[in-house]
Structure formats: C-alpha cells, structure tokens
Write an enzyme that holds these catalytic residues in place. Structure first.
Site, PDB file in Angstrom:
ATOM      1  N   ASP A   1      -8.978  -0.539   1.805  1.00 13.77           N
ATOM      2  CA  ASP A   1      -8.987  -0.048   0.431  1.00 13.77           C
ATOM      3  C   ASP A   1     -10.242  -0.511  -0.292  1.00 13.77           C
ATOM      4  O   ASP A   1     -10.917   0.257  -0.963  1.00 13.77           O
ATOM      5  CB  ASP A   1      -7.760  -0.555  -0.323  1.00 13.77           C
ATOM      6  CG  ASP A   1      -6.531   0.271  -0.017  1.00 13.77           C
ATOM      7  OD1 ASP A   1      -6.647   1.183   0.828  1.00 13.77           O
ATOM      8  OD2 ASP A   1      -5.479   0.011  -0.608  1.00 13.77           O
TER       9      ASP A   1
ATOM     10  N   THR B   1      -3.183   5.194  -4.037  1.00 11.76           N
ATOM     11  CA  THR B   1      -2.134   5.945  -3.358  1.00 11.76           C
ATOM     12  C   THR B   1      -0.807   5.821  -4.094  1.00 11.76           C
ATOM     13  O   THR B   1       0.000   6.739  -4.071  1.00 11.76           O
ATOM     14  CB  THR B   1      -1.963   5.440  -1.915  1.00 11.76           C
ATOM     15  OG1 THR B   1      -1.895   4.032  -1.940  1.00 11.76           O
ATOM     16  CG2 THR B   1      -3.109   5.863  -1.070  1.00 11.76           C
ATOM     17  N   THR B   2      -0.587   4.684  -4.738  1.00 11.34           N
ATOM     18  CA  THR B   2       0.659   4.527  -5.482  1.00 11.34           C
ATOM     19  C   THR B   2       0.604   5.333  -6.780  1.00 11.34           C
ATOM     20  O   THR B   2       1.541   6.048  -7.119  1.00 11.34           O
ATOM     21  CB  THR B   2       0.904   3.042  -5.804  1.00 11.34           C
ATOM     22  OG1 THR B   2       0.725   2.295  -4.627  1.00 11.34           O
ATOM     23  CG2 THR B   2       2.290   2.842  -6.327  1.00 11.34           C
TER      24      THR B   2
ATOM     25  N   ASP C   1       0.867  -1.171   0.000  1.00 10.19           N
ATOM     26  CA  ASP C   1       0.000   0.000   0.000  1.00 10.19           C
ATOM     27  C   ASP C   1       0.909   1.227   0.000  1.00 10.19           C
ATOM     28  O   ASP C   1       1.714   1.407   0.907  1.00 10.19           O
ATOM     29  CB  ASP C   1      -0.866  -0.046   1.260  1.00 10.19           C
ATOM     30  CG  ASP C   1      -1.864   1.086   1.291  1.00 10.19           C
ATOM     31  OD1 ASP C   1      -2.856   0.974   0.577  1.00 10.19           O
ATOM     32  OD2 ASP C   1      -1.628   2.065   2.006  1.00 10.19           O
TER      33      ASP C   1
END
Lengths: 557, 509
Positions: free
Chosen positions: A393, A93-94, A60
């Site tokens: 998520d 998020t990445t 994550d």
C-alpha cells in the site's frame, strides 16, 4: 383455462422489481458493514480463517473481502470494486466500499418513494462530476524531491495500518524502494513498476526494525557447491544465463543404436566435451559469478569451481530479470554468443548469508540499481504478511505521488468539503434530481462519520462541529485527527491523501452504485454454456506449450 | 384398429389448433415481458447469475435472452430473432422482440374472431411492405442534410438506453471518431470494418477516462524483459509458427549409427531457429524479435494477428519454406508502423502499435469501476458502433423515440380503410401493434401510456429529428421486417408435437 406455459427452466430463479433494488442495497450495505471498523488509524484488525485452515490477520479492505465467499451477486460486485481500487491505486480499498455502500443506502429512501432509478443515477453522476471539480480546486501540488514531505505523506496514508505504530519505518522503506526503481520517461513523467522490479522477501526472525531496502537483489539460494565456491566476492563480474549448463536433450526423439563398444565411449566423451566447451566459453569472460535459470550439472560445477567461479542454479525468470536490472548484465541464452557487454559489473558485493537455517544470496551495493529487494524481518509469518500488505500500500501511495504530485486533505476533510460544496450547489438544481443530488452530498459524510466512530468520540457532536466549520469558506482543511478524534487542521497535522487515490475512490464508488441501482431483475441458476460472445476472448494458451520459452516457475530441484 | 390409425404412436404430447396458438403467444409474451423494462433511455438493467456464480449485468436483449435458457420452442424463435437482429444490425434487439409479441397477440385475437391465419399473414405482409416503403420514401432523411452531428446523435440515441447514458455525449464522439478512423475506401465502395476497432477493457479509473487510441493494442507484455520498450519506426513480421527449437511432427524417430551425428542433430535444432531469426532481422523486421533492439510478442491470438497484419500491411507467414525447399523471408512480407511501444494500463502491460501504414485500426480503451461494468460498456459500445456504421452505409436516418412507429401507424390505419378485403383488419391491427414501442417507452418513463399514444403526431416527429434522437433508417426497416417474418412463422404453426425426453436425461435434470 390453459395449462401454464413454461418458458424458462424450473431451476431458474427470477426476481424483479423493487424487491431486487432492496436486496441489492441490503447486500452492498452488508459488505460495507463488514469492513467499516477497519477505516482510520484507530481501526481494528480482522482475523480470517480460510478454507485451508490458514489465518489471515489484516485490516486491508481488499485482503478481507478477497477471502470472503459471498453468495449474493451484488455483494460480489462490491468486492470487485475493492480489487479494482487495489490494482489501480493500491490504497483506499476500505473507503471505496464504505462510500459505495452509503451511496446505495441513501438511494433506498428514493426507491421507496418510487423515484425512477435512472433519475437517481443521473443525479449521482452529476454529483460525481462536481465533486471531482471540487477536488481539483482544493488539491495542493507538492515537490516530490522533498523527502520530508513525501515521508509525512506516506506516513499519513499508512497511518491507518497495523504498522503505523512502528513510525517512519515502513514509509521510509516504501519511499526508498520506489525512488530506486523509478524511471524517468521524459516530459516530467515517472514510471514506477512495483510489480516487476521490487521484490519483497520475508524472513521470519529478527526484529521489524532490521528490515531494509537492499541496493540490489537478494535471492533465496545458495551457491551450487558450498565449500568449493566462494561465498563472498567483492565487485563480482556476473554472467546471467537462461539455458541449462547440462548436456542438452534434443527436441526430437532420437535413438542411438550403437554397434561397437568404442562408440559408446565416444558418446559419453562427447557429452563431457560439450559441457567443457560451454564452460570454457563462459570462463573466457572471467566471471566471478554465473547464474542460470536452468539446471547445472555436476561436471559443469566442477569446471566452474576449479576456475574459482561461484554458480547459482534454477533461478526464477523474474529474479533473473531483476538481477539484470540491478547489476547491468544481459541475460544470455547461448554461451557461444556471450559478449563483454553482457557481463554485469555494477554490483559491489556478492555474499551468501545464513538466516535461521536457510541460505540467502545477496547481490548488493549496486552502482545504479533499477531493481531492488525489500527485506522484511519480523516475529511471525502472519505478522510479516500483514507488514508486506502495508508495504505494498505504502509503495503504491508513493508511486501515485510520483506520478501525480498532488495532495488532498485527509482525515475526512476532503469528503466534508465536497459534501458542503455539493449541498450548496444542490439548491440551484432544478427538478426532481435535486433530492438524490443532495443525498449524494450527505453520503460523502459517511467517511468522516465512520472515522469518528472508530476512534470513539461523540459522533454527533464532532460531525456537527465539522459541518459547521465546512459551511464557511476557507476551512477546507479541517478534518478529524483519527488518533485523538479532535477536530483539527489537517494541513498542520500533516494528514494527507494522494489525489489519485481520492479521485479514484469517488469515481469507482459512484459508478458502481449507479450500476447496481439500474438493475431491476436478477435471474440466477443459469447453466454456463459458453462465454457470451461480447468482446475479444483472451488468447488461450496453446496445448503445445513449451517450458523453455517462458516458464517463470521455479523448477523443482 | 381404427383408433390406432387415428392417433399415431407418439411418445409425447401433441397439441393443435387454437391451444397451440395461444400457448405460443403466451410464451412470447413472457419473453417480451422479461426484456420490456430494458427498452428506452429510462430502461433498467438485468443481473444474470449462472450456476457458478458469475454475474453478468446487461441491458442488451440479445445478451439477456442468450443467457436465459428458454425452453419453450416458440420462445426460442424469439431468442434467435434477437440474435439475428444483433448480428445484422447490432441494435434494436429489444424493439424487435416487443414488436413480434404485440403482432402475435393481436393476430391471435383475430384468429379467435374466425379470421383465417393465412389472411392475417397476407395482411401483415402487405403492411410490412407498405411500412418499409413509407419509411424509405417519406420518413427517412439523408445524412448529408443533417451533417456530422447526426452520426453523433445516432450513437447517442443507441447509447442512451445503456449504462453509459449519462456520458453519452462523451462516448458518442468516441464512437464516431473510431468508426471514421477505420474507414476504408475501395475503388467501388466505402467500408467501415468495425471489427478492426479493438476494444480493450482495463478496470480502474472511471468510465470517462476511456479513450480512443490510434493504433492497435495487444493485451500482453513483450516476450522478455531485455527487449526495448519502444521501437520506431517499426517493421512488423507476423508469424504463425513456433520460434522454438524445431521439433519434428508426429513423433518421427531418427536413427543414427554414428554418435557424432547425434550431436549434430542437437546442434542443428538450435541453429534452425537462430537462422530463421537472422533471416527475419536481415529482412528488416524489428518488431516481434529479440536482440538488436527489437520487440517480440508471443502467443498473439489468431484474430489479433490477422488484424495487425491487415492494419500494418504485413502478410501472415505460416512457414519460411519456399518453392526451392530453401527457407527465406522476404522483406515485402513485413508490415510497417510508425511506432510500437509498451505501455502500462492499470496493472497490465499493453503493446500499442501506433500509426499503422494502412491505418485502419483503432483501439478503444475502456475504463470502469469493475469487470461487470466494463463488459456492459463493451456491449453498449458495440451496439453504438454498429449503429454508426449502418448510418454511414445507408445514409438515411429516421427519428427515434417511437416517432416512426407512430407515424407508420397513422399511415397504415389510413391505408387499411382504402382496402376492401379481409386483409384490412390485419393491417389495422399491424398499425396498432406498432404503437407498442412508444407505449412501452412511455411506460418505462412512468408516463401515462394512453396519453402518449394519442399525442404522437407529425409535429413531434419533427421535433425528435431536430432534438437529435435519430436512428438509421435501415435499423428501423430491419426491425419491422424481422418482426413480421417471425410473427408470420409462429402464426403458421397450428400443431406442436413435443417428444418425451429420454429417461436418463430427465434424471440428470
């Protein structure tokens, strides 16, 4: 001629000009490079060793960056992005970091060519506006009540995660949990409060397949007097209290001076009577289960167990609220003011079970639970932590879809479409802004490129094939299958992303890139004097904070 | 002994005469150089990092200078000047710093040419007066003549230098709407209390998703989950005391002899709060209190509490006690609002008070990529709010983009030729100094500075006015006034004594 005039302190370090631009871009790129390999279904995990010696195993983006202790201010700003993304939409998020890093990277060439940063920013913002309108065009509305569609969507979103290998399991859990606590606000709006009403409990041991969403709440507590109180009650009547069932201590300091021996006895007796009264008042409502946030004295325990009532003490405020939501009870502060309507009758079963060597109380089979617990089982604690992150998520994705039921192609197809559309448009832009605009278009390709890289195919060949497809109209859904690396129609393969996540990713990445580009001076080493006067300061907690009103902390037993 | 009498015993350095003046000027220039690149629509930002590692990204000179630890005394004067400008006008902090420096630089040259500082000072004074008069009489345009658009344009001009420049259209409208919403009309005057515009920052989404909210927003959730989410219409009580079990102040000891009394004391403690709440409920308060479908909030900031009270017409109550020693709560102390509702913005719960009775509260909800960005947006919007307020108050606008400075320069140069005294030189230099603003603007825009300086004429002044690059006249006048005063002050200094610090302090450094 003159001695140098010292205006600033020696300790201050100051950098300015294009050096700063390059340093900022370098730092952001470094951050992006750290997590680049965690994008996509064929991603790798990172193992982090934190200061306390604990291990975090995750892919994550936010969780990784949170643990990093970076010195460069621009890198810090990048990390904030990931946090924003996590809090706002919970996924992507990445991608946001990779995209922002790439945007800055392509800007570097323009800085070298002495482009003014504001020109680049203007071009980027224009690109952002256009890309959002492209998103609007290709977005596909879906029906949130169709469970199969929802499932495949959530599945594709968490396909990149560690738990992807367990198939539908996590997706199933996420959808069930979010639909359980969803509240209709009217006008087709649905609010899902994951933070407050969904609790994830992890119990090491068992298998991941044993995880489930409870139709109710589970708490890590046992009844006060095991053996004397029932551990299994069908259709319990539940009373929730947030006051102690003990003899209360006054707020004022009181001293009692006793002259006679009898007085002492009266005093003790009064304490007993007080508790007895309280218990009688509770028992009037014939509860099967009494739960309090505060303490419960042995005497009260005696009265309750004599009446065949089970009791649980020292519950967290948040848990109490969840139980209230699940079984329809009202949390009561004073036993004297109990009403029939305050008793919760919605639960179907109260049961205390033993896992490992700990006891867990279940209040399940609720009629219409508006709060729930997701019970996770798994081999080790680290594994469970990662599963929990994945589940968070997944739940965020499910929530986003419930709130804004629109879909975009995944697998880099969206970025490619946007990129192609921007490239086309760039030829119609006049003036110097054309080049940064085009560069922004190219930067969007970073996502599919990284995807291709991570699944180990020939990047150049795949990208060329994709670009070729996207140059024609009508191929908006052509992307990469992250597992095989093939060029596929993502619509057929059901590789989707939610609109909210994608739009938020683009917005955050570009706005942050612009902000970092506009900086031409870094001054560091300033002593913190006072908070800058801008903005309202958050209300400071007062010194005389009193525990009984709002402590959500569990009291030590 | 005579020598001792000549140099008094000073623990430190002493400098005087030309040295000091030059040093002061150099110090001021250093400060101006720091902020110079942040002037104008193509100005850039600064990133400030403190020793803990907290980052501030800003373009606002007042903030930059406040954060920097400026050591030189003359430079400190400039920092204070920027702060003053920020407080008084709210915008134009960079301009004022740059202008002072230029004035000083030129004055220093004059002094070197053996013109006494006092002549320069009186020349500057005269020039300032003339300049202000000229701005007010000739250059300023009435707002009425330009219509509402001019407000939006003012806000846009102010914001065009900031991070949110690209969305200035959007934000300018937001700001103007906000200011007009808080307009309060007294019998005598119209006021725009921008303090009642609450700016709330929530990260997430993009800058363009910021919005104006009619009502006051409090950044907190309700006190307990059991309370209702929405109350309409709301009657609001503002309390400035605890609603906990009553507690005596200052550790009073209560001595009782009868154990039954003890019980009564405890009983009473709990009851007092209950009675109080019932009194409130009887008076009709339905916000801020538990049970019977009311919302309660706790630990509201004092500032927020005052604003809520003002917006809703409530009175902040510090105690229930009345003259007779009884506890009462009158319903006239309650404020009113159409609706109080809890909403979720980003990851936080926010209480919104909508449709307040006195309707002088609005909230701007800012959204953005991360906290640094939000902070900077906040500062930019604050400047813009101030500018719109000043425009409304003074009703006069002038053209921005250095046009006024150029026009003034031409006028003063002409004026200086009409004078015969020594002030003539000072005024001429003053005129030249004003040109620094357009010069820096053009340097920042990577244009040829000399060319720009020569080309600015009346024609372009008009154009700027039509193009909507305008600022309130008051802001310009204030800039000129502050800058001149500060320059004069620094110019007067001809001796500086710097005492040696305590040894211990040095060690700490």
């Amino acid at each position: 001629m003159h001695a140098p005039v010292l205006v600033l302190k020696d300790s201050l370090k100051r950098e300015s000009g294009s050096k700063v631009h390059h340093a900022n871009i370098q730092a952001s790129k470094a951050v992006a490079d750290i997590i680049r390999t965690t994008l996509g279904p064929r991603s790798m995990l990172k193992m982090l060793l934190d200061a306390a010696g604990g291990i975090v195993v995750t892919n994550d983006g936010n969780a990784i960056l949170r643990e990093l202790d970076l010195a460069h201010p621009a890198a810090k700003s990048m990390i904030e992005l990931s946090r924003t993304q996590d809090e706002e939409v919970g996924d992507g998020t990445t991608s946001v970091i990779v995209l922002a890093g790439e945007m800055l990277h392509v800007a570097a060439t323009f800085i070298d060519k002495n482009y003014h940063p504001t020109v680049i920013c203007r071009a980027y913002n224009k690109a952002l506006e256009d890309s959002i309108s492209v998103l609007d065009k290709i977005a596909m509305p879906i029906d949130v009540t169709d469970r199969a569609t929802m499932l495949s969507l959530v599945k594709s979103c968490i396909g990149t995660k560690f738990t992807g290998q367990f198939g539908d399991l996590i997706a199933d859990l996420a959808i069930e949990a979010t639909t359980t606590v969803g509240v209709d606000l009217g006008q087709g709006l649905r609010e899902v409060d994951i933070k407050k009403y969904i609790k994830v409990e992890k119990i090491p041991g068992g298998q991941l397949e044993d995880s489930k969403v409870l139709k109710g709440v589970m708490i890590n507590k046992d009844v006060v007097a095991p053996g004397k109180m029932r551990r299994r009650i069908l259709f319990p009547r539940i009373i929730l209290l947030d006051c102690p069932l003990e003899y209360k201590k006054g707020e004022n300091q009181t001293n009692a001076e006793l002259a006679k021996e009898e007085d002492w006895e009266i005093l003790l007796k009064m304490e007993e009577e007080y508790i007895q009264n309280m218990c009688m008042q509770i028992l009037k409502f014939k509860p099967d289960l009494v739960i309090t946030e505060k303490g419960l004295s042995d005497l009260a325990c005696h009265y309750l167990s004599k009446a065949g009532v089970s009791a649980i003490r020292r519950l967290r405020k948040t848990d109490n609220n969840r139980i209230a939501k699940a079984c329809g009870a009202v949390v009561v502060n004073r036993p004297e003011e109990l009403q029939e309507s305050d008793v919760g009758t919605g639960a179907g079963l109260f049961e205390v079970k033993k896992f490992g060597d700990e006891f867990f109380a279940f209040i399940v089979d609720c009629k219409d639970p508006k709060a729930c617990t997701v019970l996770l089982r798994g081999a080790s604690k680290d594994l469970l932590n990662e599963v929990e992150r994945n589940l968070q998520d997944a739940m965020s994705v499910a929530r986003n879809i419930l709130k804004n039921p629109k879909l975009l192609p995944g697998g880099g197809a969206t970025e490619l479409t946007v990129s192609a559309a921007l490239k086309q448009k760039s030829s119609s832009i006049e003036g110097i802004e054309k080049w940064p605009y085009e560069a922004a278009a190219v930067a969007f390709e970073a996502i599919p490129r990284t995807l291709a890289q991570n699944c180990g195919v020939n990047v150049i060949r795949t990208m060329t094939a994709l670009q070729g497809k996207h140059a024609d109209v009508g191929n908006e859904w052509i992307g990469i299958d992250g597992n095989t690396g093939d060029v596929v129609d993502t619509k057929e393969r059901k590789i989707w992303d939610s609109y909210n996540v994608k739009a938020q990713t683009f917005k955050t990445a570009i706005e942050a890139a612009c902000m970092l580009l506009r900086i031409d001076d870094i001054v560091s080493g300033i002593k913190k004097k006072q908070a800058p006067a801008a903005g309202p300061t958050p209300p400071k907690p007062k010194a005389e904070e009193e525990g009984d009103a709002d402590s959500e902390q569990i009291l030590p037993e | 002994m005579a020598i001792v009498a000549q140099t008094p015993d000073i623990l430190g350095e002493r400098q005087s005469g030309q040295d000091v003046r030059t040093q002061n000027v150099v110090a001021c220039q250093a400060v101006a150089n720091i902020v110079k690149s942040s002037l104008g629509p193509v100005g850039l930002d600064k990133m400030l990092v403190d020793d803990i590692g907290d980052v501030t990204i800003t373009n606002d000179s007042a903030t930059i200078l406040k954060m920097l630890e400026v050591e030189h005394p003359a430079a400190k004067v400039l920092v204070e000047l920027a702060e003053l400008q920020d407080r008084e006008v709210g915008d134009g902090t960079t301009s004022v710093v740059i202008l002072v420096t230029e004035l000083l630089k030129r004055a220093n040259d004059l002094v070197r040419n053996k013109i006494h500082p006092t002549s320069i000072i009186s020349g500057y004074r005269l020039a300032m007066r003339e300049a202000c008069k000229y701005v007010e009489e000739k250059l300023a345009t009435k707002v009425e003549k330009l219509g509402k658009d001019s407000l939006v344009n003012c806000a846009k001009t102010s914001m065009s230098t900031k991070l949110i420049a690209t969305d200035s259209d959007f934000f300018a409208n937001l700001v103007v709407d906000a200011v007009q919403a808080v307009k309060t009309t007294n019998a005598r005057e119209v006021k725009y209390p921008i303090k009642s515009i609450n700016i709330l920052k929530a990260h997430g989404k993009s800058a363009k998703d910021s919005y104006l909210l009619n009502g006051y927003a409090l950044n907190m959730g309700r006190a307990a989950q059991g309370m209702s989410i929405r109350v309409a219409p709301a009657r609001i009580a503002c309390l400035d005391f605890n609603l906990q079990k009553t507690k005596m102040q200052m550790g009073v000891h209560v001595l009782v002899t009868d154990p039954r009394e003890l019980e009564k004391i405890h009983e009473r403690e709990a009851d007092i709060t209950k009675e109080r709440i019932q009194k409130l409920l009887k008076a009709g308060g339905n916000v801020y209190f538990v049970e019977s479908g009311a919302i309660a909030l706790r630990r509201v900031g004092k500032e927020d509490l005052r604003h809520v009270a003002k917006a809703t017409g409530a009175t902040v109550v510090t105690t229930f006690a009345d003259m007779e020693g009884e506890e009462t709560f009158d319903s006239s102390l309650l404020g009113h609002a159409d609706e109080v509702v809890e909403e979720r913005i980003a990851d936080d719960d926010v209480i919104l008070i909508k449709g307040t009775k006195n309707s002088s509260a609005v909230s701007l909800i800012l959204r953005g990529a991360n906290d640094y960005m939000l902070d900077e947006m906040d500062r930019a919007l604050h400047d813009a709010l101030c500018i719109v307020k000043r425009t409304l108050e003074s009703n006069m606008v002038v053209a921005g983009g250095g046009a006024v400075e150029a026009a003034l320069s031409v006028y003063l140069e002409y004026l200086s030729t009409t004078l015969g005294s020594r002030e003539q030189l000072a005024i001429a230099e003053f005129a030249e100094s004003l040109l620094v603003i357009p010069k820096v603007l053009s340097v920042n825009a990577a244009k040829d500075a000399t060319y720009m300086g020569l080309d600015l004429s009346k024609g372009i002044v008009r154009n700027n006015l039509e193009a909507g690059v305008i600022e309130p006249a008051m802001s310009k006048v204030k800039i000129i006034q502050f800058a001149t005063e500060a320059a004069i002050m620094i110019l007067r200094i001809d001796d500086m004594i710097k005492l040696v610090k305590d040894e211990r302090e040095n060690e700490e450094d």
